[in-house]
Design an enzyme around this catalytic site. Structure first.
Site, PDB file in Angstrom:
ATOM      1  N   HIS A  74      93.967  50.847  41.158  1.00 56.86           N
ATOM      2  CA  HIS A  74      93.514  51.670  42.280  1.00 56.86           C
ATOM      3  C   HIS A  74      94.365  52.931  42.338  1.00 56.86           C
ATOM      4  O   HIS A  74      95.587  52.849  42.343  1.00 56.86           O
ATOM      5  CB  HIS A  74      93.656  50.923  43.615  1.00 56.86           C
ATOM      6  CG  HIS A  74      92.644  49.831  43.798  1.00 56.86           C
ATOM      7  ND1 HIS A  74      92.440  49.208  44.999  1.00 56.86           N
ATOM      8  CD2 HIS A  74      91.778  49.259  42.932  1.00 56.86           C
ATOM      9  CE1 HIS A  74      91.481  48.301  44.871  1.00 56.86           C
ATOM     10  NE2 HIS A  74      91.080  48.302  43.628  1.00 56.86           N
ATOM     11  N   TYR A 202      92.866  50.366  55.142  1.00 54.51           N
ATOM     12  CA  TYR A 202      93.766  50.010  56.244  1.00 54.51           C
ATOM     13  C   TYR A 202      93.192  50.664  57.496  1.00 54.51           C
ATOM     14  O   TYR A 202      93.077  51.896  57.547  1.00 54.51           O
ATOM     15  CB  TYR A 202      95.175  50.551  56.004  1.00 54.51           C
ATOM     16  CG  TYR A 202      95.957  49.852  54.905  1.00 54.51           C
ATOM     17  CD1 TYR A 202      95.754  50.162  53.564  1.00 54.51           C
ATOM     18  CD2 TYR A 202      96.925  48.896  55.224  1.00 54.51           C
ATOM     19  CE1 TYR A 202      96.482  49.538  52.564  1.00 54.51           C
ATOM     20  CE2 TYR A 202      97.665  48.262  54.225  1.00 54.51           C
ATOM     21  CZ  TYR A 202      97.443  48.588  52.908  1.00 54.51           C
ATOM     22  OH  TYR A 202      98.167  47.966  51.919  1.00 54.51           O
ATOM     23  N   PRO A 294     103.691  42.494  55.640  1.00 56.50           N
ATOM     24  CA  PRO A 294     102.892  42.802  54.446  1.00 56.50           C
ATOM     25  C   PRO A 294     102.172  44.155  54.455  1.00 56.50           C
ATOM     26  O   PRO A 294     101.574  44.534  53.441  1.00 56.50           O
ATOM     27  CB  PRO A 294     101.883  41.642  54.380  1.00 56.50           C
ATOM     28  CG  PRO A 294     101.862  41.057  55.740  1.00 56.50           C
ATOM     29  CD  PRO A 294     103.188  41.314  56.358  1.00 56.50           C
ATOM     30  N   LYS A 298     104.973  45.380  49.926  1.00 59.53           N
ATOM     31  CA  LYS A 298     106.225  45.590  49.205  1.00 59.53           C
ATOM     32  C   LYS A 298     106.964  44.318  48.766  1.00 59.53           C
ATOM     33  O   LYS A 298     107.799  44.371  47.859  1.00 59.53           O
ATOM     34  CB  LYS A 298     107.204  46.406  50.084  1.00 59.53           C
ATOM     35  CG  LYS A 298     106.879  47.861  50.176  1.00 59.53           C
ATOM     36  CD  LYS A 298     107.342  48.615  48.932  1.00 59.53           C
ATOM     37  CE  LYS A 298     106.596  49.879  48.694  1.00 59.53           C
ATOM     38  NZ  LYS A 298     105.430  49.789  47.811  1.00 59.53           N
ATOM     39  N   TYR A 386     104.376  53.926  48.775  1.00 56.98           N
ATOM     40  CA  TYR A 386     103.406  52.859  48.505  1.00 56.98           C
ATOM     41  C   TYR A 386     103.365  52.520  47.018  1.00 56.98           C
ATOM     42  O   TYR A 386     103.377  51.341  46.638  1.00 56.98           O
ATOM     43  CB  TYR A 386     102.011  53.270  49.008  1.00 56.98           C
ATOM     44  CG  TYR A 386     101.062  52.101  49.156  1.00 56.98           C
ATOM     45  CD1 TYR A 386     100.793  51.540  50.399  1.00 56.98           C
ATOM     46  CD2 TYR A 386     100.450  51.536  48.037  1.00 56.98           C
ATOM     47  CE1 TYR A 386      99.934  50.464  50.530  1.00 56.98           C
ATOM     48  CE2 TYR A 386      99.591  50.453  48.160  1.00 56.98           C
ATOM     49  CZ  TYR A 386      99.336  49.923  49.401  1.00 56.98           C
ATOM     50  OH  TYR A 386      98.499  48.845  49.518  1.00 56.98           O
TER      51      TYR A 386
HETATM   52  P1  RFL Z   1     108.776  33.010  46.983  1.00 57.77           P
HETATM   53  O1  RFL Z   1     107.504  33.473  46.396  1.00 57.77           O
HETATM   54  O2  RFL Z   1     108.793  32.525  48.380  1.00 57.77           O
HETATM   55  O3  RFL Z   1     109.350  31.890  46.010  1.00 57.77           O
HETATM   56  C1  RFL Z   1     110.424  31.051  46.368  1.00 57.77           C
HETATM   57  C2  RFL Z   1     110.235  29.714  45.685  1.00 57.77           C
HETATM   58  O4  RFL Z   1     111.383  28.903  45.946  1.00 57.77           O
HETATM   59  C3  RFL Z   1     110.948  27.588  46.255  1.00 57.77           C
HETATM   60  N1  RFL Z   1     112.013  26.926  47.033  1.00 57.77           N
HETATM   61  C4  RFL Z   1     112.949  26.133  46.481  1.00 57.77           C
HETATM   62  N2  RFL Z   1     113.114  25.711  45.217  1.00 57.77           N
HETATM   63  C5  RFL Z   1     114.180  24.898  44.963  1.00 57.77           C
HETATM   64  N3  RFL Z   1     115.042  24.469  45.932  1.00 57.77           N
HETATM   65  C6  RFL Z   1     114.887  24.859  47.212  1.00 57.77           C
HETATM   66  N4  RFL Z   1     115.741  24.448  48.152  1.00 57.77           N
HETATM   67  C7  RFL Z   1     113.815  25.727  47.542  1.00 57.77           C
HETATM   68  N5  RFL Z   1     113.371  26.304  48.672  1.00 57.77           N
HETATM   69  C8  RFL Z   1     112.286  27.024  48.363  1.00 57.77           C
HETATM   70  C9  RFL Z   1     109.646  27.791  47.016  1.00 57.77           C
HETATM   71  O5  RFL Z   1     108.837  26.622  46.963  1.00 57.77           O
HETATM   72  C10 RFL Z   1     109.027  28.963  46.242  1.00 57.77           C
HETATM   73  O6  RFL Z   1     108.204  28.550  45.193  1.00 57.77           O
HETATM   74  O7  RFL Z   1     109.906  34.172  46.887  1.00 57.77           O
HETATM   75  P2  RFL Z   1     110.114  35.330  45.807  1.00 57.77           P
HETATM   76  O8  RFL Z   1     110.087  34.805  44.411  1.00 57.77           O
HETATM   77  O9  RFL Z   1     111.289  36.072  46.296  1.00 57.77           O
HETATM   78  O10 RFL Z   1     108.804  36.260  45.922  1.00 57.77           O
HETATM   79  C11 RFL Z   1     108.545  36.986  47.101  1.00 57.77           C
HETATM   80  C12 RFL Z   1     107.038  37.131  47.315  1.00 57.77           C
HETATM   81  O11 RFL Z   1     106.439  35.858  47.199  1.00 57.77           O
HETATM   82  C13 RFL Z   1     106.689  37.757  48.661  1.00 57.77           C
HETATM   83  O12 RFL Z   1     107.582  38.795  48.964  1.00 57.77           O
HETATM   84  C14 RFL Z   1     105.261  38.343  48.694  1.00 57.77           C
HETATM   85  O13 RFL Z   1     104.287  37.315  48.629  1.00 57.77           O
HETATM   86  C15 RFL Z   1     105.033  39.180  49.955  1.00 57.77           C
HETATM   87  N6  RFL Z   1     103.676  39.723  50.066  1.00 57.77           N
HETATM   88  C16 RFL Z   1     103.293  40.846  49.357  1.00 57.77           C
HETATM   89  N7  RFL Z   1     104.152  41.445  48.502  1.00 57.77           N
HETATM   90  C17 RFL Z   1     103.738  42.513  47.741  1.00 57.77           C
HETATM   91  O14 RFL Z   1     104.560  43.055  46.975  1.00 57.77           O
HETATM   92  N8  RFL Z   1     102.441  43.005  47.791  1.00 57.77           N
HETATM   93  C18 RFL Z   1     101.516  42.447  48.623  1.00 57.77           C
HETATM   94  O15 RFL Z   1     100.366  42.871  48.604  1.00 57.77           O
HETATM   95  C19 RFL Z   1     101.937  41.360  49.471  1.00 57.77           C
HETATM   96  N9  RFL Z   1     101.060  40.782  50.294  1.00 57.77           N
HETATM   97  C20 RFL Z   1     102.733  39.081  50.888  1.00 57.77           C
HETATM   98  C21 RFL Z   1     101.418  39.653  50.984  1.00 57.77           C
HETATM   99  C22 RFL Z   1     103.047  37.921  51.568  1.00 57.77           C
HETATM  100  C23 RFL Z   1     102.092  37.325  52.357  1.00 57.77           C
HETATM  101  N10 RFL Z   1     102.454  36.134  53.016  1.00 57.77           N
HETATM  102  C24 RFL Z   1     101.727  34.950  52.862  1.00 57.77           C
HETATM  103  C25 RFL Z   1     103.757  36.042  53.621  1.00 57.77           C
HETATM  104  C26 RFL Z   1     100.470  39.072  51.772  1.00 57.77           C
HETATM  105  C27 RFL Z   1     100.796  37.925  52.482  1.00 57.77           C
HETATM  106  C28 RFL Z   1      99.711  37.363  53.347  1.00 57.77           C
HETATM  107  C1  PHB Z   2      96.424  41.547  49.659  1.00 56.81           C
HETATM  108  O1  PHB Z   2      95.502  41.868  48.894  1.00 56.81           O
HETATM  109  O2  PHB Z   2      96.726  40.363  49.877  1.00 56.81           O
HETATM  110  C2  PHB Z   2      97.197  42.610  50.369  1.00 56.81           C
HETATM  111  C3  PHB Z   2      96.921  43.934  50.098  1.00 56.81           C
HETATM  112  C4  PHB Z   2      97.646  44.923  50.755  1.00 56.81           C
HETATM  113  C5  PHB Z   2      98.621  44.575  51.665  1.00 56.81           C
HETATM  114  C6  PHB Z   2      98.905  43.243  51.919  1.00 56.81           C
HETATM  115  C7  PHB Z   2      98.185  42.250  51.265  1.00 56.81           C
HETATM  116  O3  PHB Z   2      99.311  45.560  52.325  1.00 56.81           O
END
Ligand code: RFL
Ligand code: PHB
Length: 392
Positions: A74, A202, A294, A298, A386
């Site tokens: 995109h 958005y 979110p 980032k 972004y």
């Molecule tokens: P994670 O992905 O939470 O992974 C951590 C892992 O550690 C495990 N764990 C353990 N393992 C061993 N011993 C323990 N004691 C443990 N405790 C926990 C967990 O089971 C897990 O598998 O962290 P990590 O690797 O730092 O990654 C971070 C990302 O997952 C997170 O920042 C993103 O998902 C945030 N986020 C977004 N980030 C983006 O860059 N672009 C996006 O578009 C975006 N959209 C989002 C998002 C997060 C969302 N939610 C659900 C919070 C959209 C949503 C809805």
């Molecule tokens: C997503 O596709 O899950 C998504 C996209 C943009 C955001 C957050 C989540 O800012």
């Protein structure tokens, strides 16, 4: 049973798996411990937006083939308010783009690459604890298949997300936490339908924020601002579509393409930073050290940047014995983290209805959106944050 490795990695999210893979490419061994099952981490729906720098590192690391084939590039996003849509043209403003490719697909690609290279990943571990991080021989204790296990290592990487155990291994007053909780959440849905838009939308509306994103030609991701204490059961499909149609309505009659809703969930919104991201031989990376709401997309990208900085430092240490880059890790990462914290807070503040906000505050939000969509300087500020600032 006792295992010996160079880097003991706790958590098989994007941070832990990418760290393990990049270290492997530099000839450094690691063992990864994960509380959940492989099936679970490969199917949890989370992020979708990858910065160009994230795409580049995954590609260079040899795990980008499917992302290149199945991800969507995109070159901009749409901001929608007062019934009108305004495009922020990333390409023109920054020369860079983003890729929409689901986080759990990145996880699948990384797990596959790690296992193909013969990596040790323990899934379903319990009772993980970290020891001796202020000595040269730290260790991790855990149970697996009912047996007590120990990983002895040179370094521990705390990649265990916001609810993990590693952050607490840096005790107060060494560690200081900065936290902000927002008075709303996001209601997320997955829909079986073709894309409603060629780029993300958005939208700020009097009834609250809405976001149109995508996953594949047949599966779409959409979000609605909701009460953080709300429950999925309160949202019928009809209620969801009514809200989405209202919040996304334009003067020229735009409507989202509807379809069968196959998943619903509620996400809490918070900002959080723990400083420093290191104690002795324990290094925190990703959500273990920081959370962003979110709205700026980032979180995953920050996890990837932490890992890039950490890998350079560990490689330098194992090649030369020098500790300078290890000493710089926390400061360097936190500088980027705080920039992303500000950007995510700013996007969130500009695009959501705050429960206690009055008309004055709403007019300020509209004025800010008007500025961002009419001034090149303001649009460029949004765009460069972004798509991701360069790693410096
Ligand atoms: P994670 O992905 O939470 O992974 C951590 C892992 O550690 C495990 N764990 C353990 N393992 C061993 N011993 C323990 N004691 C443990 N405790 C926990 C967990 O089971 C897990 O598998 O962290 P990590 O690797 O730092 O990654 C971070 C990302 O997952 C997170 O920042 C993103 O998902 C945030 N986020 C977004 N980030 C983006 O860059 N672009 C996006 O578009 C975006 N959209 C989002 C998002 C997060 C969302 N939610 C659900 C919070 C959209 C949503 C809805
Ligand atoms: C997503 O596709 O899950 C998504 C996209 C943009 C955001 C957050 C989540 O800012």
């Amino acid at each position: 049973m006792t295992y010996r490795t160079q880097v003991g990695i706790i958590g098989a999210g994007p941070a832990g798996l990418l760290l393990s893979h990049l270290l492997h490419l530099q000839g450094i061994e690691s063992i990864v411990l994960e509380t959940r099952s492989r099936g679970d981490i490969e199917s949890t729906i989370r992020a979708g937006v990858l910065e160009q720098g994230t795409v580049e590192i995954l590609t260079e690391a040899g795990v980008g083939d499917r992302m290149k084939r199945e991800g969507f590039v995109h070159r901009g996003i749409h901001l929608r308010f007062n019934g009108r849509t305004h495009r922020i043209d990333f390409d023109e403003l920054t020369g860079r783009a983003i890729t929409v490719y689901a986080q759990h697909e990145v996880i699948k690609d990384l797990v596959q690459a790690r296992l193909k290279a013969g990596a040790t990943i323990f899934f379903g571990v319990e009772g993980v604890s970290v020891h001796g991080v202020e000595t040269a021989r730290p260790s991790i204790r855990f149970t697996h298949d009912g047996g007590e296990r120990v990983v002895e290592c040179d370094f521990v990487a705390g990649c265990d997300g916001f609810h993990g155990v590693c952050r607490a291994a840096i005790p107060s007053p060494v560690r200081k936490d900065y936290a902000h909780v927002y008075p709303f959440g996001w209601f997320g849905i997955l829909v079986e339908a073709p894309p409603s838009s060629d780029e993300l939308i958005y939208a700020l509306h009097e009834r609250g924020f809405a976001l149109v994103s995508t996953r594949s030609p047949t599966l779409q991701r959409m979000y609605l601002q909701c009460d953080p204490k709300d429950e999925v059961k309160n949202w019928s499909d009809d209620r969801i579509w009514t809200e989405l149609r209202a919040r996304l309505a334009t003067r020229d009659g735009w409507e989202p393409v509807e379809g069968r809703i196959v998943q619903k969930n509620i996400v809490a919104m918070r900002s959080f930073v723990a400083e420093p991201m290191r104690l002795g031989r324990l290094f925190l990376a990703g959500d273990a050290a920081h959370i962003v709401p979110p709205t700026g997309a980032k979180g995953l990208n920050l996890a990837v940047t932490d890992v890039r900085i950490l890998v350079s430092a560990l490689v330098d240490f194992f090649r030369t014995g020098r500790e300078e880059l290890l000493d710089e890790y926390s400061g360097k990462s936190l500088r980027r983290v705080w920039r992303a914290e500000h950007f995510s807070w700013w996007m969130t503040s500009m695009l959501h209805r705050f429960p206690d906000a009055d008309d004055f505050q709403h007019r300020l939000q509209i004025s800010q959106l008007d500025y961002v969509t009419s001034s090149r300087a303001a649009a460029q500020t949004l765009a460069e944050n972004y798509v991701g600032l360069p790693l410096s």
